[in-house]
Every structure is written in structure tokens, then in C-alpha cells.
Write a protein that holds these residues in place. Structure first.
Motif, short mmCIF file in Angstrom:
data_model
loop_
_atom_site.label_atom_id
_atom_site.label_comp_id
_atom_site.label_asym_id
_atom_site.label_seq_id
_atom_site.Cartn_x
_atom_site.Cartn_y
_atom_site.Cartn_z
N THR A 71 -42.57 -2.29 20.59
CA THR A 71 -41.22 -2.55 20.07
C THR A 71 -40.63 -1.22 19.61
OG1 THR A 71 -41.82 -4.78 19.33
CG2 THR A 71 -39.83 -3.79 18.37
N THR A 96 -36.02 -9.05 29.87
CA THR A 96 -36.02 -9.63 28.52
C THR A 96 -36.43 -8.58 27.49
OG1 THR A 96 -36.55 -11.83 29.37
CG2 THR A 96 -37.05 -11.41 27.06
N TRP A 97 -37.45 -7.78 27.81
CA TRP A 97 -37.91 -6.75 26.88
C TRP A 97 -36.83 -5.70 26.65
CZ3 TRP A 97 -38.99 -1.44 27.26
CH2 TRP A 97 -39.72 -0.90 26.21
N ARG A 99 -33.55 -6.03 26.94
CA ARG A 99 -32.46 -6.60 26.14
C ARG A 99 -32.84 -6.68 24.67
NH1 ARG A 99 -32.20 -10.99 30.73
NH2 ARG A 99 -30.66 -10.07 32.16
N LYS A 100 -34.08 -7.01 24.41
CA LYS A 100 -34.56 -7.09 23.03
C LYS A 100 -34.49 -5.73 22.35
CE LYS A 100 -38.62 -8.30 20.27
NZ LYS A 100 -40.03 -8.78 20.30
N GLN A 101 -34.92 -4.67 23.06
CA GLN A 101 -34.88 -3.32 22.47
C GLN A 101 -33.43 -2.89 22.23
OE1 GLN A 101 -38.03 -2.70 21.70
NE2 GLN A 101 -38.42 -4.46 23.05
N ARG A 103 -30.87 -4.86 21.60
CA ARG A 103 -30.36 -5.59 20.44
C ARG A 103 -30.84 -4.97 19.14
NH1 ARG A 103 -31.59 -10.20 23.63
NH2 ARG A 103 -33.56 -10.48 22.49
N GLY A 104 -32.02 -4.33 19.17
CA GLY A 104 -32.54 -3.68 17.98
C GLY A 104 -31.89 -2.34 17.69
#
Length: 324
Positions: A71, A96-97, A99-101, A103-104
Motif C-alpha cells: 500500500t 483495482t490496486w 485505483r486504490k493507491q 484514491r489514497g
């Protein structure tokens, strides 16, 4: 006084990634630490597996971890390293990974064809970006929502893209200069024997005279017009008139320096674009033909076979079209 926390880069090494853009991105970070005597940068390597990523030349690179246990923090930068057959790497776990990073709050970047993955994840929508010139046409067709440039690298806010090859060096030197000054970036470039630091205004490809091995301004100007008008070809007569010469003079110019007629050279250039679109997109054969300046699919297929020895349908592995 506590030491400054190093900025961390996470390199996502997709399968069949191209080694040169990756190493050209990580080495400036190492050399910046060495030249400054400080840990300005840290990096880790991740992939869809947990142990190794295999690059396009067959070499294997050990990974620090997989996606499930990685992460990024807000100040981190993710760099997607792409290579051959990039569309296959746009899997759901990867997208998906990413997009998650994003968003962070992490900076999202890519080298070589990695921009394709960022675009597939929707992370380049309404953003400026670049990709290797060989993939430019296919990318433009697949992602019209991305503002695509032919620069060696592009920085648009917290989005970074480098076209491939040694362009990664220029992008990383730009980041080093932004954060720690031009003097350090210049010292790193000197260590790498990188004698000319390119900016985001520099274009990827060699100039036309260099590519064709001929320094003739009118010839270069005509070829530039051809390359800029592949979907709607310009007649040889109009090309000649715009260049201030007769059609016969234009014909002699091409025969003398390129050993082919202007019409033949134009045809080969259009077919090269068509081949890139066939290999890189899901566009139909008819769409590829139209995007390459052919109004008739049958004529397109005939010309394609004459140059490449196979039909567009076989290039795609779809066989011949059904007969009426």
C-alpha cells in the motif's frame, strides 16, 4: 534535527516489462542519493506475483512483494512499468490496486507502455500523457479521453508518464531538479553520461532527416505532411504544389533519395500505422482501414498483403472474412 524522510517510489513491474525504461527510472534515484550523501529516495519493486517479474528480454527481477501486501502512502509515487502485449496486463486485480493507491493520494506514473494501464484504470481521464511512439496511434484510438502528447515525458499534476527508452532518465531528472535543485539533477546526469537533459517539450522520435538519412528540407517537409495526414491522404500533386515544386520534381526527389515513388512511400507509412492499430487495439478491420486512409477494405487487404505477406485478418488471427 531528524533526518528528512526519503520519498518512496513503488515500481509495478508487469510481466514482459521493458527493462531499459525501468532501469533508466531507478538509477537516477540511486545516483541522487550517492551524489547528495543523503537518503533522498527509497524504492521497492512489486508485481502481480510475489517473487519475480520477467521482462521482455527474458531476464527475471526479484520483487519485494505482491499487490496484496503493498500500500502506498500519500507522498509515494507509483510507477507502472509496461512492455509488450500490454493490454493483457490490464487485469482486474492490477486496475483495482492502482485505483486504490490513487484514491489514497499517491502520485501515479508510468514508463513505456505503462500509460496504457493507467488509462485503462481511468487514471488519465482528462489528463495530459505520453506513451511510446509505436503505441501512440493505438492508444489514441482506445483512450480518446486522454490528452495525448508525443513528448518524451509529461507531468500533469500528480500524473507522470514517460515514453520509454531513456526518456525515464529525463523524467526523473526533472523530479530531482524540482525537489532538490538543478545542480543535483545535472550532477546525476553527468554521472550517467546523459549529455543532454530533455524537457517535456522535446519530442520522442528522431527528426525526419535523421530517420531517413537525408538532409533535404523539401523532402522532409513533404514527409511531415504525409505523416500528419494518414487518415485523409493528400494527393501527390497537392503535396508537390504545397512544397513549391512540380509533381515530376517531387517524383524525382523521392526516387533519388528513397528509391520509391511518393505514392509508394505514403502507402507504406499508412500501412505501418494500420499494422500498429491491428496489433494494439480491438478496432475492426474496417475501422483500421478507414483510420489509415483506405476507403475500401478489399483494397486495404490487398495492399497489406503485398507489403507484409499476410492479410490483416490473419495478422489478427481471425482468418479471412466471411464470404457473401
Amino acid at each position: 534535527m531528524p533526518s528528512e524522510k526519503p520519498r518512496r517510489f513503488t515500481f509495478l513491474l508487469l510481466e514482459r516489462f521493458t527493462m531499459l525504461p525501468f532501469t533508466a527510472a531507478v538509477e537516477p534515484l540511486r545516483l541522487a542519493n550517492r551524489a547528495s550523501g543523503r537518503n533522498l529516495y527509497a524504492w521497492r519493486l512489486v508485481g502481480t506475483g510475489k517473487d519475480w517479474a520477467t521482462c521482455s528480454n527474458g531476464a527475471r527481477v526479484a520483487l519485494d512483494g505482491g499487490l496484496d501486501d503493498t500500500t502506498a502512502e500519500r507522498d509515494d509515487a507509483i510507477i507502472v512499468c509496461g512492455g509488450t502485449e500490454i493490454a493483457r496486463e490490464a487485469t482486474r486485480p492490477v486496475l483495482t490496486w492502482l485505483r486504490k493507491q490513487a484514491r489514497g493520494g499517491a502520485t501515479m506514473g508510468a514508463v513505456c507502455t505503462g500509460a496504457w494501464i493507467l488509462a485503462e484504470a481511468g487514471l488519465l481521464d482528462a489528463r495530459k500523457a505520453t506513451i511510446h511512439w509505436e503505441n501512440h496511434d493505438g492508444f489514441a484510438e482506445a483512450f480518446p479521453q486522454v490528452d495525448l502528447y508525443r513528448s518524451v515525458f509529461v507531468k500533469d499534476g500528480n500524473r507522470l508518464t514517460a515514453a520509454g527508452g531513456t526518456s525515464s532518465i529525463d523524467m526523473m531528472l526533472h523530479l530531482i531538479a524540482e525537489a532538490h535543485g538543478e545542480a543535483l539533477a545535472t550532477e546525476v546526469a553527468d554521472q550517467m553520461l546523459h549529455t543532454t537533459i530533455r524537457t517535456n517539450q522535446d519530442r520522442q522520435r528522431l527528426s525526419i532527416p535523421t530517420r531517413i538519412g537525408v538532409r533535404h528540407p523539401k523532402l522532409a517537409a513533404v514527409i511531415a505532411r504525409m505523416e500528419g495526414n494518414l487518415e485523409d491522404p493528400i494527393s501527390p500533386a497537392q503535396l508537390a504544389a504545397d512544397a513549391g515544386m512540380s509533381t515530376r520534381q517531387l517524383e524525382r526527389l523521392f526516387r533519388r533519395y528513397l528509391n520509391r515513388s511518393p505514392k509508394r512511400y505514403y502507402m507504406e507509412t499508412r500501412l505501418a500505422r494500420a499494422r500498429n492499430l491491428l496489433m494494439q487495439t480491438d478496432m475492426s478491420i474496417i475501422e483500421v482501414a478507414l483510420a489509415s486512409g483506405f476507403s475500401s477494405p478489399s483494397h486495404f487487404s490487398k495492399c497489406y498483403r503485398a507489403l507484409y505477406g499476410g492479410t490483416p485478418y490473419r495478422e489478427r488471427g481471425t482468418g479471412a472474412p466471411p464470404q457473401a
